[in-house]
Write a protein that holds these residues in place. Sequence first.
Motif, PDB file in Angstrom:
ATOM      1  N   GLN A  83       0.782  -1.225   0.000  1.00 37.15           N
ATOM      2  CA  GLN A  83       0.000   0.000   0.000  1.00 37.15           C
ATOM      3  C   GLN A  83       0.822   1.287   0.000  1.00 37.15           C
ATOM      4  O   GLN A  83       0.335   2.329  -0.366  1.00 37.15           O
ATOM      5  N   GLY A  84       2.061   1.224   0.444  1.00 35.76           N
ATOM      6  CA  GLY A  84       2.854   2.441   0.608  1.00 35.76           C
ATOM      7  C   GLY A  84       3.508   2.925  -0.673  1.00 35.76           C
ATOM      8  O   GLY A  84       3.221   2.456  -1.776  1.00 35.76           O
ATOM      9  N   ASP A  85       4.422   3.869  -0.507  1.00 40.92           N
ATOM     10  CA  ASP A  85       5.175   4.474  -1.602  1.00 40.92           C
ATOM     11  C   ASP A  85       6.109   3.427  -2.209  1.00 40.92           C
ATOM     12  O   ASP A  85       6.970   2.877  -1.528  1.00 40.92           O
ATOM     13  N   ARG A  86       5.961   3.174  -3.479  1.00 38.54           N
ATOM     14  CA  ARG A  86       6.761   2.168  -4.185  1.00 38.54           C
ATOM     15  C   ARG A  86       8.253   2.489  -4.110  1.00 38.54           C
ATOM     16  O   ARG A  86       9.086   1.596  -4.060  1.00 38.54           O
ATOM     17  N   ARG A  87       8.586   3.779  -4.102  1.00 39.41           N
ATOM     18  CA  ARG A  87       9.995   4.183  -4.074  1.00 39.41           C
ATOM     19  C   ARG A  87      10.648   3.941  -2.709  1.00 39.41           C
ATOM     20  O   ARG A  87      11.854   4.007  -2.581  1.00 39.41           O
ATOM     21  N   GLY A  90      11.474  -0.906   0.009  1.00 39.34           N
ATOM     22  CA  GLY A  90      12.504  -1.609   0.783  1.00 39.34           C
ATOM     23  C   GLY A  90      12.520  -1.155   2.235  1.00 39.34           C
ATOM     24  O   GLY A  90      12.530  -1.973   3.159  1.00 39.34           O
ATOM     25  N   GLU A  91      12.515   0.156   2.446  1.00 33.06           N
ATOM     26  CA  GLU A  91      12.504   0.694   3.818  1.00 33.06           C
ATOM     27  C   GLU A  91      11.245   0.286   4.559  1.00 33.06           C
ATOM     28  O   GLU A  91      11.303  -0.098   5.731  1.00 33.06           O
ATOM     29  N   ASN A  92      10.108   0.389   3.876  1.00 28.73           N
ATOM     30  CA  ASN A  92       8.836   0.068   4.529  1.00 28.73           C
ATOM     31  C   ASN A  92       8.762  -1.405   4.943  1.00 28.73           C
ATOM     32  O   ASN A  92       8.320  -1.726   6.048  1.00 28.73           O
ATOM     33  N   VAL A  93       9.191  -2.309   4.059  1.00 23.73           N
ATOM     34  CA  VAL A  93       9.130  -3.741   4.360  1.00 23.73           C
ATOM     35  C   VAL A  93      10.051  -4.074   5.528  1.00 23.73           C
ATOM     36  O   VAL A  93       9.657  -4.793   6.456  1.00 23.73           O
ATOM     37  N   VAL A  94      11.254  -3.547   5.517  1.00 19.26           N
ATOM     38  CA  VAL A  94      12.189  -3.840   6.610  1.00 19.26           C
ATOM     39  C   VAL A  94      11.649  -3.274   7.922  1.00 19.26           C
ATOM     40  O   VAL A  94      11.739  -3.929   8.965  1.00 19.26           O
ATOM     41  N   SER A  95      11.036  -2.112   7.884  1.00 20.16           N
ATOM     42  CA  SER A  95      10.426  -1.550   9.099  1.00 20.16           C
ATOM     43  C   SER A  95       9.321  -2.456   9.625  1.00 20.16           C
ATOM     44  O   SER A  95       9.191  -2.650  10.840  1.00 20.16           O
ATOM     45  N   ILE A  96       8.523  -3.016   8.718  1.00 16.21           N
ATOM     46  CA  ILE A  96       7.462  -3.949   9.131  1.00 16.21           C
ATOM     47  C   ILE A  96       8.084  -5.173   9.786  1.00 16.21           C
ATOM     48  O   ILE A  96       7.677  -5.593  10.866  1.00 16.21           O
ATOM     49  N   ILE A 186      16.122  -5.155  -1.437  1.00 19.25           N
ATOM     50  CA  ILE A 186      14.689  -5.247  -1.737  1.00 19.25           C
ATOM     51  C   ILE A 186      14.309  -4.210  -2.778  1.00 19.25           C
ATOM     52  O   ILE A 186      13.643  -4.515  -3.770  1.00 19.25           O
ATOM     53  N   GLN A 187      14.748  -2.979  -2.561  1.00 13.90           N
ATOM     54  CA  GLN A 187      14.393  -1.891  -3.473  1.00 13.90           C
ATOM     55  C   GLN A 187      14.947  -2.134  -4.870  1.00 13.90           C
ATOM     56  O   GLN A 187      14.287  -1.837  -5.869  1.00 13.90           O
TER      57      GLN A 187
END
Length: 195
Positions: A83-87, A90-96, A186-187
Motif C-alpha cells: 500500500q505504501g510508496d513504491r519508491r 525496501g525501507e517500509n518492508v524492513v520496518s514492518i 529489496i528496493q
Amino acid sequence: MYTSRPSDPKTSTRQRDAERTRAALISAAQTLFSTRGFANTGVREVAELAGVNSSLVNRYFGSKQGLYRETLEQVLDIIPMLQGDRRRFGENVVSIFLGVQDAPGPLMMLILSAADPEAHATSVELLHKKAIEPLARWLGPPDAEGRAARLNILWSGFLMSWRLLPLPQLAEVRHSSTRRWLEAAIQAIVDEGES
C-alpha cells in the motif's frame, strides 16, 4: 408484497458466538501451528487453548487440515505491504519486519508444515496464491513472478537468520549496515521494472 420479518435475536447471538468461536480457534491454531508445527499440534490442544469444545473444530473447519488452511489463509496477507510508496518499499518492508514482535507468524507456520505432506502442499499453494501472485501483479513486468520469488527468498532468508536460527551479527539489525543492505536489496528488485 413481501415484508421482511424482524430478525430473531437468538439467531443474531448465535452468529456472533460462532464468529467469536471461529476467531478464537484461528488465533489458537496460529499460535500452536507456528510454535509446534502442524504435525505436533492436536485438535484438542487447539480447542483447549481457544477455550471451546474440540468438536467445534470439525464443525467449523471440517478437520485439522481445514483449520490449518483457514488459519494460514487469514494470516498470510501481503496486500498491506503493497500500500505504501513504491519508491520506499525496501525501507517500509524492513520496518514492518523489524517492528513485528515475537508473535507467531505465517513464516513459522509455513516452515513447520514441512513434516506433514498435506499441510506442506497447502502451505506451498497458499504462499503462491496469497504472496507471490499479488506481489507479482504489483511488481509488474519484466519477470514479475521471478522478481516476486527473489523477494520471497530474500525475506525468508533474512527472517530465518534473524528469528529462527539467529545469527549473532543480526542482533543489532535495527541500527546496522545489514538493515541498509536489506532495504537496498529489496528496493533494487522492485526497481528492476522501472529501468
